[in-house]
Design a protein around this motif. Structure first.
Motif, short mmCIF file in Angstrom:
data_model
loop_
_atom_site.label_atom_id
_atom_site.label_comp_id
_atom_site.label_asym_id
_atom_site.label_seq_id
_atom_site.Cartn_x
_atom_site.Cartn_y
_atom_site.Cartn_z
N HIS A 146 -2.73 -7.49 -9.06
CA HIS A 146 -2.91 -7.42 -7.74
C HIS A 146 -2.13 -6.49 -7.57
CE1 HIS A 146 -5.07 -10.78 -7.87
NE2 HIS A 146 -5.86 -9.92 -7.27
N ARG A 154 0.46 -1.22 -0.23
CA ARG A 154 -0.24 -0.26 0.27
C ARG A 154 0.97 0.94 -0.13
NH1 ARG A 154 -5.64 0.23 2.87
NH2 ARG A 154 -5.86 -1.31 1.27
N ASP A 200 -11.82 -8.75 -10.02
CA ASP A 200 -10.66 -7.66 -10.27
C ASP A 200 -10.67 -8.32 -11.99
OD1 ASP A 200 -10.24 -7.88 -8.00
OD2 ASP A 200 -8.36 -9.42 -7.33
N GLN A 251 -8.55 -4.86 -13.38
CA GLN A 251 -6.92 -6.26 -13.04
C GLN A 251 -6.63 -7.48 -14.71
OE1 GLN A 251 -6.24 -5.97 -9.56
NE2 GLN A 251 -6.22 -8.12 -9.41
N PRO A 285 -2.88 6.52 -4.89
CA PRO A 285 -4.18 5.46 -5.39
C PRO A 285 -4.13 4.97 -6.93
CG PRO A 285 -5.08 8.08 -4.58
CD PRO A 285 -3.96 7.74 -4.33
N THR A 338 -0.67 -3.86 -9.50
CA THR A 338 -1.19 -2.49 -10.06
C THR A 338 -2.64 -2.18 -10.20
OG1 THR A 338 -1.17 -3.59 -12.25
CG2 THR A 338 0.93 -2.41 -11.51
N GLY A 339 -3.87 -3.66 -10.49
CA GLY A 339 -4.58 -2.91 -10.61
C GLY A 339 -5.39 -2.59 -11.45
N THR A 366 -2.31 3.46 -8.49
CA THR A 366 -2.34 2.39 -9.13
C THR A 366 -3.01 1.27 -7.27
OG1 THR A 366 -0.32 2.10 -7.90
CG2 THR A 366 -0.77 2.20 -10.39
N ARG A 367 -3.36 0.15 -7.39
CA ARG A 367 -4.15 -0.36 -6.77
C ARG A 367 -2.71 -0.33 -5.78
NH1 ARG A 367 -7.68 -6.43 -7.24
NH2 ARG A 367 -8.02 -5.79 -4.56
N ASN A 368 -1.52 -0.65 -5.78
CA ASN A 368 -0.91 -1.44 -5.02
C ASN A 368 0.32 -0.80 -5.38
OD1 ASN A 368 -1.75 -2.75 -2.61
ND2 ASN A 368 -2.70 -4.18 -4.79
#
Ligand code: PEP
Ligand code: MN
Length: 293
Positions: free
Chosen positions: A215, A183, A252, A255, A187, A217-218, A189-191
């Protein structure tokens, strides 16, 4: 009160120096993590139906994926979101994997489900949200099956290696680490996919390390470039979400790659792998079962 004893706080079994060579995790279909080949795990975020998982297994196996992923027990941020098909999903995943000569990886959420998941899966995934669920780590360590241990979204490298240490202490050294992004403040990218974790871990541990750019990048169009970067950085494998129709995915979708996108990514992965003296398993692997496709 008893005298306090100074306990060693460092990890012992996962550290690089604990072994002379690197750990290679080999699955029953021959897939390997930690040798010169790049292991490709691909499939939908969630198992949604028999048709969906079989079509995906067919598409990804012909491009070189040897491990089929698909969640049956889903850790969802909202209790109202799709929670997965549970035991039925496990059976669908197993059947689809067998039909195309693939191994199966799926997440176990609850220590009470470890035996059930271990009955169907070749690799038990411990998700980011559970990286420090110590009773789940102990129970999973006892199950004797290979474990894919994802990095917690806010876990340091040391905390992650300590979590892996729990599995080795329980007698299970078939552990694959998976960097899936942490994290960040941004925000956009997702992560934030921590690619530097790959070469760092290679000097800290003998365990194989793979990259999850989905996950991490999302965002589907960022998955390919980050997958290539992960391989270039020395990752032992990839975990990529692929769906027959991403916009309709139960989880998801944004992504997830289409079959076509995955196929072209695999061609690029092969080129990068070869450039650093590695390879991906041959495409068009013959199915291991004789069932009609
Ligand atoms: C997943 O692999 O679908 C998943 C939920 O991953 P993570 O635990 O990394 O969020
Ligand atoms: Mn997912």
């Amino acid at each position: 009160m008893d005298r306090l004893t100074a306990l060693p706080q460092t990890y012992k079994l996962v550290r690089r120096e604990a072994r002379s060579g690197r750990t290679v995790v080999t699955l029953s279909n021959g897939a390997t993590f930690g040798d010169e080949s790049i292991a490709i795990c691909a499939g939908p975020c969630s198992v949604e139906s028999r048709e969906q998982i079989e079509a995906t297994a067919q598409a990804v196996s012909k491009c070189g994926a040897t491990v089929l992923r698909g969640g049956a027990f889903k850790p969802r941020t909202s209790p109202y979101a799709f929670q997965g098909l549970g035991g039925d999903g496990l059976k669908m995943l197993r059947d689809a994997a067998d039909r195309f000569g693939m191994a199966a990886v799926t997440e176990v959420l609850d220590p009470r489900d470890v035996a059930l998941v271990a009955q169907h899966a070749d690799v038990l995934q411990i998700g980011a949200r559970n990286m420090q669920n110590f009773s789940l780590l102990r129970e999973t360590g006892d199950a004797g099956k290979p474990v894919l241990l994802k990095r917690g979204a806010a876990a340091t490298i040391d905390e992650w290696l300590m979590a892996a240490e729990y599995l080795l202490v329980a007698g299970n050294d078939k552990v694959i680490l998976c960097e899936r992004g942490i994290r960040s403040f941004d925000p956009a990218t997702r992560n934030l996919l921590d690619i530097a974790a790959v070469p760092l871990l290679r000097s800290r541990t003998h365990l194989p390390v793979i990259i999850d750019p989905s996950h991490g990048t999302g965002i589907a169009r960022l998955v390919g470039p980050m997958a290539l970067a992960g391989v270039a950085a020395g990752a032992d494998g990839l975990l990529v979400e692929v769906h027959p129709d991403p916009p309709s995915a139960a989880s998801d979708g944004p992504q997830s790659l289409t079959f076509e996108e995955f196929e072209s990514l695999m061609k690029q992965v092969e080129v990068v792998a070869q450039a650093i003296g590695r390879g991906i398993p041959a495409r068009e692997r013959p199915p291991m079962t004789t069932k009609a496709v």
